[in-house]
Design a protein around this motif. Structure first.
Motif, PDB file in Angstrom:
ATOM      1  N   UNK A   1      11.082   1.673 -12.800  1.00 50.27           N
ATOM      2  CA  UNK A   1      10.528   1.451 -14.129  1.00 50.27           C
ATOM      3  C   UNK A   1      11.548   1.770 -15.204  1.00 50.27           C
ATOM      4  N   UNK A   2      11.407   1.074 -16.314  1.00 49.07           N
ATOM      5  CA  UNK A   2      12.162   1.452 -17.501  1.00 49.07           C
ATOM      6  C   UNK A   2      11.642   2.803 -17.979  1.00 49.07           C
ATOM      7  N   UNK A   3      12.542   3.617 -18.512  1.00 47.52           N
ATOM      8  CA  UNK A   3      12.135   4.945 -18.978  1.00 47.52           C
ATOM      9  C   UNK A   3      11.012   4.860 -20.011  1.00 47.52           C
ATOM     10  N   UNK A   4      11.029   3.818 -20.813  1.00 52.34           N
ATOM     11  CA  UNK A   4      10.069   3.696 -21.911  1.00 52.34           C
ATOM     12  C   UNK A   4       8.636   3.464 -21.427  1.00 52.34           C
ATOM     13  N   UNK A   5       8.460   3.065 -20.152  1.00 50.26           N
ATOM     14  CA  UNK A   5       7.114   2.771 -19.660  1.00 50.26           C
ATOM     15  C   UNK A   5       6.674   3.681 -18.519  1.00 50.26           C
ATOM     16  N   UNK A   6       7.567   4.562 -18.080  1.00 48.17           N
ATOM     17  CA  UNK A   6       7.220   5.464 -16.971  1.00 48.17           C
ATOM     18  C   UNK A   6       5.995   6.295 -17.322  1.00 48.17           C
ATOM     19  N   UNK A   7       5.072   6.381 -16.384  1.00 50.06           N
ATOM     20  CA  UNK A   7       3.855   7.143 -16.589  1.00 50.06           C
ATOM     21  C   UNK A   7       2.750   6.364 -17.285  1.00 50.06           C
ATOM     22  N   UNK A   8       3.079   5.194 -17.820  1.00 49.84           N
ATOM     23  CA  UNK A   8       2.069   4.372 -18.516  1.00 49.84           C
ATOM     24  C   UNK A   8       1.805   3.055 -17.795  1.00 49.84           C
ATOM     25  N   UNK A   9       2.849   2.472 -17.201  1.00 47.29           N
ATOM     26  CA  UNK A   9       2.727   1.174 -16.534  1.00 47.29           C
ATOM     27  C   UNK A   9       2.834   1.367 -15.025  1.00 47.29           C
ATOM     28  N   UNK A  10       2.127   0.515 -14.286  1.00 46.04           N
ATOM     29  CA  UNK A  10       2.195   0.534 -12.834  1.00 46.04           C
ATOM     30  C   UNK A  10       2.342  -0.884 -12.310  1.00 46.04           C
ATOM     31  N   UNK A  11       3.382  -1.100 -11.506  1.00 55.24           N
ATOM     32  CA  UNK A  11       3.594  -2.400 -10.891  1.00 55.24           C
ATOM     33  C   UNK A  11       3.076  -2.353  -9.458  1.00 55.24           C
ATOM     34  N   UNK A  12       2.469  -3.432  -9.021  1.00 56.63           N
ATOM     35  CA  UNK A  12       1.971  -3.529  -7.648  1.00 56.63           C
ATOM     36  C   UNK A  12       2.087  -4.973  -7.196  1.00 56.63           C
ATOM     37  N   UNK A  13       1.951  -5.169  -5.896  1.00 54.40           N
ATOM     38  CA  UNK A  13       2.051  -6.530  -5.375  1.00 54.40           C
ATOM     39  C   UNK A  13       1.046  -6.723  -4.241  1.00 54.40           C
ATOM     40  N   UNK A  14       0.639  -7.971  -4.075  1.00 54.62           N
ATOM     41  CA  UNK A  14      -0.223  -8.368  -2.969  1.00 54.62           C
ATOM     42  C   UNK A  14       0.534  -9.462  -2.230  1.00 54.62           C
ATOM     43  N   UNK A  15       1.180  -9.085  -1.148  1.00 56.25           N
ATOM     44  CA  UNK A  15       2.031 -10.032  -0.428  1.00 56.25           C
ATOM     45  C   UNK A  15       1.229 -11.199   0.143  1.00 56.25           C
ATOM     46  N   UNK A  16      -0.009 -10.942   0.528  1.00 51.30           N
ATOM     47  CA  UNK A  16      -0.838 -12.010   1.089  1.00 51.30           C
ATOM     48  C   UNK A  16      -1.141 -13.092   0.059  1.00 51.30           C
ATOM     49  N   UNK A  17      -1.140 -12.689  -1.210  1.00 51.89           N
ATOM     50  CA  UNK A  17      -1.435 -13.636  -2.295  1.00 51.89           C
ATOM     51  C   UNK A  17      -0.178 -14.047  -3.053  1.00 51.89           C
ATOM     52  N   UNK A  18       0.993 -13.582  -2.581  1.00 56.12           N
ATOM     53  CA  UNK A  18       2.257 -13.879  -3.284  1.00 56.12           C
ATOM     54  C   UNK A  18       2.150 -13.532  -4.765  1.00 56.12           C
TER      55      UNK A  18
END
Length: 121
Positions: A59-76
């Protein structure tokens, strides 16, 4: 042909939340890294968050603790949950992916068309 299509942008008040989604479609064999970038008016495009095929994130320092990235490989698909939004988060958010196209041994980089996020009261 491979496409990345984002959704979920919009107008939100400071302190609010939004969730962005990005779905990859087309002749995809595998997806390596996926990420979210943003570009505010008059500024350069910057990395917001990335997620590798194994799940490691950055994460960029400016968004750490506020943003969360996730992925669903089955749905690309890749997602960006944005909480505690600030006016300085206002930007066009772009989905980015490094994908291996079916029938080839090469990886290619793709960008989505972008989705506007505006944080304002």
């Amino acid at each position: 042909q491979v496409q990345l299509v984002e959704s979920g942008g919009g107008l939100v008040q400071p302190g609010g939340s939004l969730k962005l989604s990005c779905a990859a479609s087309g002749s995809i064999f595998s997806i390596n890294t996926m990420a979210w970038y943003r570009q505010a008016q008059g500024k350069e495009r910057e990395l917001v968050a990335g997620i590798a095929s194994g799940g490691a994130t950055n994460y960029a320092d400016s968004v750490k603790g506020r943003f969360t990235i996730s992925r669903d490989s089955a749905k690309n698909s890749v997602y960006l949950q944005m909480n505690s939004l600030k006016p300085e988060d206002t930007a066009v958010y772009y989905c980015y992916g490094i994908l291996q196209v079916a029938g080839t041994k090469s990886e290619y980089r793709y960008w989505g068309q972008g989705t506007q996020v505006t944080v304002s009261s």
